[in-house]
Design a protein around this motif. Structure first.
Motif, short mmCIF file in Angstrom:
data_model
loop_
_atom_site.label_atom_id
_atom_site.label_comp_id
_atom_site.label_asym_id
_atom_site.label_seq_id
_atom_site.Cartn_x
_atom_site.Cartn_y
_atom_site.Cartn_z
N GLU A 140 -5.25 0.65 -8.49
CA GLU A 140 -6.04 1.66 -7.80
C GLU A 140 -7.22 0.99 -7.11
O GLU A 140 -7.93 0.17 -7.72
N THR B 209 -2.88 1.99 -4.56
CA THR B 209 -3.19 3.38 -4.28
C THR B 209 -4.67 3.55 -4.01
O THR B 209 -5.51 2.78 -4.49
N ASP C 14 5.86 5.40 4.96
CA ASP C 14 4.81 5.20 3.96
C ASP C 14 5.34 4.41 2.75
O ASP C 14 6.52 4.07 2.69
N MET D 164 0.44 10.13 -7.47
CA MET D 164 1.42 9.51 -6.59
C MET D 164 1.89 8.18 -7.16
O MET D 164 3.06 7.82 -7.08
N ALA D 165 0.97 7.44 -7.79
CA ALA D 165 1.33 6.17 -8.41
C ALA D 165 2.27 6.38 -9.58
O ALA D 165 3.21 5.60 -9.79
N ASP E 83 0.86 -1.18 0.00
CA ASP E 83 0.00 0.00 0.00
C ASP E 83 0.90 1.24 0.00
O ASP E 83 2.04 1.20 0.49
N ILE E 84 0.39 2.35 -0.53
CA ILE E 84 1.17 3.59 -0.52
C ILE E 84 0.99 4.34 0.80
O ILE E 84 1.95 4.78 1.43
N LYS E 85 -0.27 4.45 1.27
CA LYS E 85 -0.53 5.22 2.49
C LYS E 85 -0.51 4.30 3.69
O LYS E 85 -1.39 3.45 3.88
N HIS F 116 -8.24 5.95 -4.22
CA HIS F 116 -8.86 6.75 -5.28
C HIS F 116 -8.30 8.18 -5.26
O HIS F 116 -8.22 8.81 -4.22
N GLY F 117 -7.92 8.66 -6.40
CA GLY F 117 -7.38 10.01 -6.48
C GLY F 117 -5.88 10.11 -6.26
O GLY F 117 -5.32 11.20 -6.30
N ASP F 118 -5.22 8.98 -6.04
CA ASP F 118 -3.78 8.99 -5.80
C ASP F 118 -2.96 8.61 -7.03
O ASP F 118 -1.80 8.22 -6.92
#
Length: 443
Positions: free
Chosen positions: A104, A83, A62, A90-91, A55-57, A85-87
């Motif tokens: 996602e 990631t 992190d 960042m991906a 996971d990213i977050k 939604h909306g990241d």
């Protein structure tokens, strides 16, 4: 799916970890889970035999910081990032850092399985190349892939190590069955592009239109990228380069020149013209030939490799005997001389075939190595080479093979070898030193 590959799943949410793990386990993967990046880093070393899903977050370290740590210790480790939604920006940044791909949330489980399969196959290729590179770089003992202690094989290994570290394109030629494709793999494995893409393609497998589309595009249905894009940053191996039409030779040369120096993608060209009485120089455009042949490796024919012939025959016979569940045939002095004298027009490939048939014959209790050689060489002219060797060379080759076989059969037990061969310890030690045999190789 690459056999034996693991998947490390890193996510601070227990439900997500278990969900991904259960799905991939049902798809046949060997999974292990970690609640944090810090915990995962304790277990994931530079040669981790698998891929990472993260996971990213996450609290603490992190996903981006985790990815950078992983890339710093092994830039070829495939990492699939998850990631929210909306990241997506960042991906995209994760891909720039070195991530293999991203998913996602909420993601399709089948898409996860598809990515995991691609990543594990990529990882297996990387680890296999590293293993081969270590073998080639290790001067002690016999190599598992490039077997032989003859002078031609020692020179070949030196050439592979030297040219593998260079940046230029390479031409490989030699008779059929000498192992040209294996050498291409070795060049890639010991070079700066090890772990990057290795793309193998035969120029004899398509007509001119098919070759043009496959090499340079536009892509056809079912093909993702033309080869020059698929191999970008790695090694593009073109087998049967002599089958490439003149117009496509010109396009290939233009593409090679446009890359500049050093080349982003290395071209290794393989020619199979040696046995046809022609050379690659006869059929390639001069400018393309000289661009490729600036670095050239010519593989030695088997008939020039002396006692390597006996070593190879014994090793392959033992492998086939294990496969068929029977004893390997024992080679006597007369058969050893016949193997050493045979012309071997098909080289190592022919020797592998004969060793398998010898095992099958021995299992039935019939036939002989001499009959196999005679049948195999009927179309190749005389059954024996015209290059005579002193009797002393035949005797020494057979003696080395006999000691080598006996040491391996007794797993390095000097006492058992002395007993079977009726040799005093001092004589056995002297002969092993003479033939470069070391007891530790058999333990």
């Amino acid at each position: 799916m690459a056999k034996g590959m693991k998947i490390a799943i890193v996510d601070d949410e227990q439900d997500m970890r278990q969900s991904i793990s259960q799905w991939l386990a049902l798809s046949g993967f060997d999974t292990e889970t970690y609640p944090s990046a810090e915990e995962a880093l304790k277990a994931l070393g530079p040669d981790y035999p698998g891929v990472v899903v993260s996971d990213i977050k996450m609290p603490g370290m992190d996903g981006m910081a985790f990815l950078k740590r992983l890339m710093s210790q092994d830039s070829a480790l495939p990492v699939i990032m998850i990631t929210g939604h909306g990241d997506v920006p960042m991906a995209v940044e994760a891909m720039r850092v070195g991530a293999f791909d991203f998913l996602e949330k909420p993601f399709n489980p089948d898409r996860m399985t598809e990515l995991a399969k691609k990543a594990t196959l990529n990882r297996r290729l990387t680890l296999d190349n590293r293993a081969l590179r270590r073998e080639l770089s290790d001067g002690s003992g016999l190599m598992k892939k490039l077997i032989g202690t003859s002078a031609p094989m020692e020179r070949l290994r030196e050439d592979i190590l030297d040219l593998g570290q260079a940046e230029g394109h390479v031409l490989i030629d030699g008779e059929t069955g000498t192992g040209k494709t294996l050498v291409a793999h070795a060049l890639h494995a010991v070079g700066a592009k090890a772990g990057r893409k290795f793309v193998l393609f035969s120029c004899a497998a398509h007509d001119e239109a098919g070759l043009a589309a496959r090499l340079f595009g536009p892509v056809t249905e079912g093909v993702v990228l033309p080869l020059i894009e698929e191999a970008r940053g790695g090694t593009l191996v073109l087998e049967d380069i002599d089958a490439l039409p003149q117009a496509l030779q010109a396009r290939l040369l233009t593409w090679m020149n446009d890359q500049g120096t050093p080349a982003e993608t290395r071209v290794v060209a393989i020619s199979n013209l040696a046995e046809q009485g022609k050379t690659c120089e006869d059929v390639l455009r001069p400018d393309l030939y000289y661009r490729l042949a600036a670095m050239k490796i010519t593989l030695p024919p088997l008939r020039t490799r002396g006692e390597d012939i006996l070593t190879l025959f014994t090793r392959y016979a033992e492998q086939f005997a294990e496969e068929y569940g029977c004893a390997a045939p024992q080679v006597n002095a007369q058969e050893a001389a016949q193997l050493l004298q045979a012309p071997w027009p098909g080289n190592v490939r022919q020797l592998i075939n004969i060793s398998e048939r010898a095992v099958l014959q021995a299992r039935r209790g019939s036939g002989s190595i001499a009959s196999l050689l005679m049948a195999d060489n009927e179309d190749a002219g005389p059954a024996m080479t015209t290059e005579g060797k002193p009797l002393k060379e035949y005797v020494e080759a057979f003696e080395r093979m006999l000691i080598d076989n006996t040491m391996r059969r007794h797993k390095g037990s000097i006492a058992n070898v002395m007993d079977e061969l009726c040799l005093p310890r001092r004589t056995l030690n002297e002969k092993m030193a003479k033939y470069g045999l070391t007891r530790s190789d058999y333990l």
